[in-house]
Design a protein around this motif. Sequence first.
Motif, PDB file in Angstrom:
ATOM      1  N   ASN A 117     -49.781 -11.922   5.922  1.00 52.99           N
ATOM      2  CA  ASN A 117     -49.543 -13.347   6.132  1.00 52.99           C
ATOM      3  C   ASN A 117     -50.456 -14.158   5.215  1.00 52.99           C
ATOM      4  O   ASN A 117     -51.645 -14.339   5.500  1.00 52.99           O
ATOM      5  CB  ASN A 117     -49.799 -13.708   7.590  1.00 52.99           C
ATOM      6  CG  ASN A 117     -49.535 -15.179   7.873  1.00 52.99           C
ATOM      7  OD1 ASN A 117     -49.084 -15.924   6.995  1.00 52.99           O
ATOM      8  ND2 ASN A 117     -49.828 -15.613   9.087  1.00 52.99           N
ATOM      9  N   TYR A 132     -50.503 -17.214   4.746  1.00 50.61           N
ATOM     10  CA  TYR A 132     -50.840 -18.519   5.297  1.00 50.61           C
ATOM     11  C   TYR A 132     -51.749 -18.427   6.522  1.00 50.61           C
ATOM     12  O   TYR A 132     -52.001 -19.425   7.190  1.00 50.61           O
ATOM     13  CB  TYR A 132     -49.569 -19.288   5.654  1.00 50.61           C
ATOM     14  CG  TYR A 132     -48.710 -19.581   4.442  1.00 50.61           C
ATOM     15  CD1 TYR A 132     -49.164 -20.423   3.432  1.00 50.61           C
ATOM     16  CD2 TYR A 132     -47.459 -18.997   4.296  1.00 50.61           C
ATOM     17  CE1 TYR A 132     -48.396 -20.684   2.317  1.00 50.61           C
ATOM     18  CE2 TYR A 132     -46.680 -19.248   3.182  1.00 50.61           C
ATOM     19  CZ  TYR A 132     -47.149 -20.097   2.191  1.00 50.61           C
ATOM     20  OH  TYR A 132     -46.384 -20.346   1.079  1.00 50.61           O
ATOM     21  N   LYS A 133     -52.240 -17.244   6.797  1.00 45.11           N
ATOM     22  CA  LYS A 133     -53.144 -17.076   7.931  1.00 45.11           C
ATOM     23  C   LYS A 133     -54.400 -17.921   7.736  1.00 45.11           C
ATOM     24  O   LYS A 133     -54.964 -17.983   6.636  1.00 45.11           O
ATOM     25  CB  LYS A 133     -53.545 -15.606   8.074  1.00 45.11           C
ATOM     26  CG  LYS A 133     -54.530 -15.359   9.212  1.00 45.11           C
ATOM     27  CD  LYS A 133     -54.988 -13.897   9.262  1.00 45.11           C
ATOM     28  CE  LYS A 133     -56.019 -13.688  10.359  1.00 45.11           C
ATOM     29  NZ  LYS A 133     -56.526 -12.296  10.391  1.00 45.11           N
ATOM     30  N   ILE A 134     -54.821 -18.560   8.810  1.00 47.97           N
ATOM     31  CA  ILE A 134     -56.082 -19.311   8.785  1.00 47.97           C
ATOM     32  C   ILE A 134     -57.119 -18.469   9.520  1.00 47.97           C
ATOM     33  O   ILE A 134     -56.996 -18.220  10.713  1.00 47.97           O
ATOM     34  CB  ILE A 134     -55.914 -20.700   9.430  1.00 47.97           C
ATOM     35  CG1 ILE A 134     -54.876 -21.519   8.658  1.00 47.97           C
ATOM     36  CG2 ILE A 134     -57.251 -21.428   9.456  1.00 47.97           C
ATOM     37  CD1 ILE A 134     -54.616 -22.890   9.244  1.00 47.97           C
ATOM     38  N   ARG A 191     -58.768 -19.020   3.238  1.00 51.19           N
ATOM     39  CA  ARG A 191     -58.370 -20.053   4.197  1.00 51.19           C
ATOM     40  C   ARG A 191     -59.124 -19.861   5.512  1.00 51.19           C
ATOM     41  O   ARG A 191     -59.114 -18.758   6.081  1.00 51.19           O
ATOM     42  CB  ARG A 191     -56.862 -19.977   4.449  1.00 51.19           C
ATOM     43  CG  ARG A 191     -56.026 -20.351   3.237  1.00 51.19           C
ATOM     44  CD  ARG A 191     -54.598 -19.846   3.373  1.00 51.19           C
ATOM     45  NE  ARG A 191     -53.906 -20.389   4.521  1.00 51.19           N
ATOM     46  CZ  ARG A 191     -53.184 -21.509   4.529  1.00 51.19           C
ATOM     47  NH1 ARG A 191     -53.067 -22.207   3.414  1.00 51.19           N
ATOM     48  NH2 ARG A 191     -52.567 -21.927   5.625  1.00 51.19           N
ATOM     49  N   HIS A 230     -61.297 -24.169   2.989  1.00 54.35           N
ATOM     50  CA  HIS A 230     -61.321 -23.055   2.046  1.00 54.35           C
ATOM     51  C   HIS A 230     -62.763 -22.627   1.808  1.00 54.35           C
ATOM     52  O   HIS A 230     -63.664 -23.461   1.714  1.00 54.35           O
ATOM     53  CB  HIS A 230     -60.640 -23.442   0.733  1.00 54.35           C
ATOM     54  CG  HIS A 230     -59.146 -23.547   0.859  1.00 54.35           C
ATOM     55  ND1 HIS A 230     -58.524 -24.712   1.282  1.00 54.35           N
ATOM     56  CD2 HIS A 230     -58.158 -22.618   0.671  1.00 54.35           C
ATOM     57  CE1 HIS A 230     -57.216 -24.502   1.316  1.00 54.35           C
ATOM     58  NE2 HIS A 230     -56.967 -23.253   0.952  1.00 54.35           N
ATOM     59  N   LEU A 248     -57.801 -27.099   8.431  1.00 48.05           N
ATOM     60  CA  LEU A 248     -57.813 -26.106   7.359  1.00 48.05           C
ATOM     61  C   LEU A 248     -58.965 -26.352   6.390  1.00 48.05           C
ATOM     62  O   LEU A 248     -59.205 -27.483   5.957  1.00 48.05           O
ATOM     63  CB  LEU A 248     -56.492 -26.145   6.590  1.00 48.05           C
ATOM     64  CG  LEU A 248     -56.384 -25.241   5.353  1.00 48.05           C
ATOM     65  CD1 LEU A 248     -56.462 -23.766   5.732  1.00 48.05           C
ATOM     66  CD2 LEU A 248     -55.094 -25.536   4.586  1.00 48.05           C
ATOM     67  N   TYR A 296     -56.884 -28.952  -3.828  1.00 48.08           N
ATOM     68  CA  TYR A 296     -56.289 -28.926  -2.490  1.00 48.08           C
ATOM     69  C   TYR A 296     -56.129 -30.323  -1.906  1.00 48.08           C
ATOM     70  O   TYR A 296     -57.047 -31.146  -2.011  1.00 48.08           O
ATOM     71  CB  TYR A 296     -57.174 -28.131  -1.529  1.00 48.08           C
ATOM     72  CG  TYR A 296     -57.370 -26.686  -1.913  1.00 48.08           C
ATOM     73  CD1 TYR A 296     -56.376 -25.737  -1.691  1.00 48.08           C
ATOM     74  CD2 TYR A 296     -58.572 -26.264  -2.494  1.00 48.08           C
ATOM     75  CE1 TYR A 296     -56.563 -24.404  -2.032  1.00 48.08           C
ATOM     76  CE2 TYR A 296     -58.768 -24.924  -2.836  1.00 48.08           C
ATOM     77  CZ  TYR A 296     -57.762 -24.007  -2.607  1.00 48.08           C
ATOM     78  OH  TYR A 296     -57.954 -22.692  -2.950  1.00 48.08           O
TER      79      TYR A 296
END
Length: 240
Positions: free
Chosen positions: A2, A4-6, A192, A171, A169, A163
């Motif tokens: 994934n 897009y996993k946070i 992320r 980074h 969210l 970004y």
Amino acid sequence: MNIYKINDVKELIEGNSYVGRGIVIGKSEDGEKACFAYFIMGRSANSRNRVFVEKGDEVTIYPFDESKVEDPSLIIYSPIRKTGNHVIVTNGNQTDTVYDALQAGGTFSGALTTREFEPDSPNFTPRISGMLTFENNDFTYEMSILKSIDAEGSDCCRFTYSYPSKAGLGHFIHTYICDGNPIPTFCGEPERVAVPNCIDKFTSDIWNALDENNKISLYVRYIDLKTGAVENRMINKNVK
């Protein structure tokens, strides 16, 4: 996988004895605050002999015990500076390079084309940098890493990431993957991570996850996007 996993920042740090120096930038979960954190670690006596000192909007690193300083060139610098609607955070004196470029009408990425990784063979420590830019009660941010193209340090690769800010969210970029000899440098896009509403939780999550023997200092700042109010936390292992 994934993409897009946070991630929980604690889980990216815990059990890793040496992630080096690290920058986290993002927006609180409620979308009301800009957030950033900077920490340093050290393996040698020279590296561990440091403290953060806050002066207004800026933070500078100084020796804790000046009599024990071996080489000040790579350990004493201002990791955090502010100019106009920008806040700069880096792991070296490239903070000043970016600051001076912005003052002269230049850009974050343009300033960093004039710099490269640190000359500390055989590690060739990457220079990591970030910048928050505030406008219309919101912000965007950029992150950069300058790293050696090979084990000989023959040339420099420069990567810049831009970004938009998104609630909850952040980074996370750090200088090393883990401990080693030489120490392997960070690879890929900044990771992320989740950014909580509470500055104390964010601070404790990072500080408590860092290796007890190698962590030195941590600085965290939350900025209210509507009012501009600033809240800071600073921890120095050498100051009880």
